[in-house]
Design a protein around this motif. Sequence first.
Motif, PDB file in Angstrom:
ATOM      1  N   PRO A 103       4.527  -4.803   5.331  1.00 29.90           N
ATOM      2  CA  PRO A 103       5.471  -5.882   5.678  1.00 29.90           C
ATOM      3  C   PRO A 103       5.741  -6.834   4.517  1.00 29.90           C
ATOM      4  CG  PRO A 103       3.311  -6.296   6.647  1.00 29.90           C
ATOM      5  CD  PRO A 103       3.265  -4.914   6.081  1.00 29.90           C
ATOM      6  N   ARG A 104       7.013  -7.218   4.413  1.00 27.02           N
ATOM      7  CA  ARG A 104       7.461  -8.040   3.286  1.00 27.02           C
ATOM      8  C   ARG A 104       7.298  -9.534   3.583  1.00 27.02           C
ATOM      9  NH1 ARG A 104       7.760  -2.858   2.540  1.00 27.02           N
ATOM     10  NH2 ARG A 104       9.644  -1.982   1.609  1.00 27.02           N
ATOM     11  N   HIS A 105       7.062 -10.298   2.534  1.00 25.23           N
ATOM     12  CA  HIS A 105       6.944 -11.751   2.706  1.00 25.23           C
ATOM     13  C   HIS A 105       8.259 -12.338   3.206  1.00 25.23           C
ATOM     14  CE1 HIS A 105       9.060 -11.752  -1.120  1.00 25.23           C
ATOM     15  NE2 HIS A 105       9.095 -13.062  -1.134  1.00 25.23           N
ATOM     16  N   VAL A 123       5.481 -17.925   3.256  1.00 21.04           N
ATOM     17  CA  VAL A 123       4.145 -17.324   3.323  1.00 21.04           C
ATOM     18  C   VAL A 123       3.621 -16.994   1.917  1.00 21.04           C
ATOM     19  CG1 VAL A 123       4.863 -14.904   3.598  1.00 21.04           C
ATOM     20  CG2 VAL A 123       2.736 -15.673   4.624  1.00 21.04           C
ATOM     21  N   TRP A 124       4.536 -16.733   0.989  1.00 22.84           N
ATOM     22  CA  TRP A 124       4.060 -16.347  -0.351  1.00 22.84           C
ATOM     23  C   TRP A 124       3.337 -17.498  -1.055  1.00 22.84           C
ATOM     24  CZ3 TRP A 124       2.928 -11.678  -1.191  1.00 22.84           C
ATOM     25  CH2 TRP A 124       2.557 -11.264  -2.467  1.00 22.84           C
ATOM     26  N   MET A 168       7.838  -7.121  -2.781  1.00 25.72           N
ATOM     27  CA  MET A 168       8.330  -5.983  -3.544  1.00 25.72           C
ATOM     28  C   MET A 168       9.066  -6.421  -4.811  1.00 25.72           C
ATOM     29  SD  MET A 168       6.959  -3.532  -2.275  1.00 25.72           S
ATOM     30  CE  MET A 168       6.498  -2.395  -1.004  1.00 25.72           C
ATOM     31  N   ASP A 169       9.466  -7.712  -4.876  1.00 25.67           N
ATOM     32  CA  ASP A 169      10.113  -8.196  -6.108  1.00 25.67           C
ATOM     33  C   ASP A 169       9.123  -8.193  -7.265  1.00 25.67           C
ATOM     34  OD1 ASP A 169      12.159  -8.767  -4.372  1.00 25.67           O
ATOM     35  OD2 ASP A 169      11.610 -10.890  -4.160  1.00 25.67           O
ATOM     36  N   THR A 170       7.841  -8.408  -6.939  1.00 24.34           N
ATOM     37  CA  THR A 170       6.843  -8.520  -8.013  1.00 24.34           C
ATOM     38  C   THR A 170       5.812  -7.387  -7.952  1.00 24.34           C
ATOM     39  OG1 THR A 170       5.535  -9.953  -6.574  1.00 24.34           O
ATOM     40  CG2 THR A 170       7.018 -11.052  -8.120  1.00 24.34           C
ATOM     41  N   TYR A 186       3.342  -0.595  -5.446  1.00 23.57           N
ATOM     42  CA  TYR A 186       4.280  -0.035  -6.429  1.00 23.57           C
ATOM     43  C   TYR A 186       5.161   1.055  -5.830  1.00 23.57           C
ATOM     44  CZ  TYR A 186       2.552  -2.547 -10.515  1.00 23.57           C
ATOM     45  OH  TYR A 186       2.264  -3.523 -11.424  1.00 23.57           O
ATOM     46  N   TYR A 187       4.603   1.814  -4.893  1.00 22.89           N
ATOM     47  CA  TYR A 187       5.343   3.001  -4.429  1.00 22.89           C
ATOM     48  C   TYR A 187       5.634   3.013  -2.931  1.00 22.89           C
ATOM     49  CZ  TYR A 187       4.392   4.689  -9.124  1.00 22.89           C
ATOM     50  OH  TYR A 187       4.339   4.802 -10.493  1.00 22.89           O
ATOM     51  N   ASP A 188       5.257   1.943  -2.208  1.00 20.30           N
ATOM     52  CA  ASP A 188       5.570   1.817  -0.779  1.00 20.30           C
ATOM     53  C   ASP A 188       5.087   3.030   0.035  1.00 20.30           C
ATOM     54  OD1 ASP A 188       6.492   0.421   1.375  1.00 20.30           O
ATOM     55  OD2 ASP A 188       8.602   0.951   1.131  1.00 20.30           O
ATOM     56  N   ILE A 189       3.918   3.548  -0.303  1.00 23.62           N
ATOM     57  CA  ILE A 189       3.403   4.711   0.430  1.00 23.62           C
ATOM     58  C   ILE A 189       2.610   4.249   1.663  1.00 23.62           C
ATOM     59  CG2 ILE A 189       3.266   6.127  -1.661  1.00 23.62           C
ATOM     60  CD1 ILE A 189       0.182   5.749  -1.536  1.00 23.62           C
ATOM     61  N   THR A 190       2.295   5.180   2.539  1.00 25.79           N
ATOM     62  CA  THR A 190       1.535   4.837   3.748  1.00 25.79           C
ATOM     63  C   THR A 190       0.067   4.603   3.376  1.00 25.79           C
ATOM     64  OG1 THR A 190       3.071   6.123   5.066  1.00 25.79           O
ATOM     65  CG2 THR A 190       0.939   5.663   6.075  1.00 25.79           C
ATOM     66  N   HIS A 191      -0.424   3.433   3.806  1.00 24.46           N
ATOM     67  CA  HIS A 191      -1.753   2.955   3.405  1.00 24.46           C
ATOM     68  C   HIS A 191      -2.871   3.991   3.603  1.00 24.46           C
ATOM     69  CE1 HIS A 191      -5.123   0.223   3.058  1.00 24.46           C
ATOM     70  NE2 HIS A 191      -5.438   0.354   4.331  1.00 24.46           N
TER      71      HIS A 191
END
Length: 390
Positions: A72-74, A118-119, A156-158, A278-283
């Motif tokens: 989930p994104r900030h 939240v960031w 994901m920006d950083t 970095y790659y948005d893979i499944t944890h």
Amino acid sequence: MNDFIFHNPDKVYFGKNQINHLPEELLKFGKKVLLVYGGGSIKKSGLYDTVVNLLKTNGIEIFELSGVEPNPRHSTANKGAQICKKENIDVVLAVGGGSTIDCSKGVAAAAVTESGDVWDLVSNDVWVTKALPVVAILTNAATGSEMDGWAVISNMDTNEKIGLGGSALIPRVAFENPEYSYTLPTYQTACGAFDIFNHVLDNYYLAGDATFDMILEFQEAVMRAVVKWAPVAMKEPENYEARANLMWASSMALNSVLDAGTVHGCACHAMEHELSAYYDITHGHGLAIVTPRWLKYILSETTAPAIYRFGVKVFGVEEGLDPMIGAEKAIEAVSNFCFNTLGLKANLSDLGINEEHFKEMAEHACFGSVITGPKELAPSDVEAIYKMCL
Ligand code: NZQ
Ligand code: ZN
């Protein structure tokens, strides 16, 4: 064994016929609810309708935050925090897997800050002691977020994925109905199961003091349950016993019972969070790729006896071997579980990952220092482990 304080105030309703208690629990906090969910699985399964009808017939006002991403994104949590501030929300209701629950915790924490971002909390490593109450309805046995004080938020920006922790983030109430996980795809069942397994292994004694025998036995029992029930749930998605064992294992693995008094570094988690950042893979898949390589890397005369014991207790490796040989068999058993039983692809290259970012990922994983644990890992060690995963 370290001194510890155990305090987990989460009230869990477990089983098939518990959801009717939802309105009475929400109304303890107020009438305005922010309903948070992901990409639509709860609409397909019918759980969304069940929840909305229950709330409406009990006079509860519903606001919605949908589309929470896996990892989930900030920015999504910030949207939720804005709704909470504008509408004076009383309680955040998460319906979904770990991502939805984590995002809801981020919403709940940011909603009571001035910036609503939240960031600010994540990047300043704030320990959250004030937040709106969170109630969780779990649909995926995996992260333990339904019973712990952590939220893992991605920017994901950083390319950062960082845990936000705090006593105020523990859900006040959790609903765990194993039937809600019947619709999980096989791949998510496998990934979730390995996440549970690794939460225990990452906190298991692999070196040094192993005097807290009761905890060791408890940890081994939870890992055995995952090894036994994950393949059943994958073959028979509607097997209640399998789903129930996995769901309660998910909660037990991270609700502070199994790591009380232990020394741990969560090495695999630190390494995996960089892969998903970095790659948005499944944890859980990232963990499955990293774990057997990490075990190989830390194998030494010091760690061999504990790795061997783990192999005997969890996978039934034969007793009486030389500890080094026994430990190698234990590591083989972990690989076999990940890549054959769970059917997960074994290499980072299978997920399109190459070594381009390994150096910076390794530095981030060590947070400017080293990863503690059975063997301390410096950035150069982490980079070496990533290369073993290619
Ligand atoms: O978004 P929807 O449509 O709901 O679909 C989700 C998503 O696509 C789907 N899903 C979930 N339950 C389902 C279902 N599909 C059909 N039927 C159901 N019953 O599965 C996909 C993955 O969901 P997600 O919530 O992302 O999975 P998970 O529960 O594994 O959560 C992963 C996130 O939690 C973090 C991970 O890093 C990752 O960001 N973690 C949180 C922890 C914590 N709070 O303590 C600890 C963990 O170590 C982990 O880091
Ligand atoms: Zn995890």
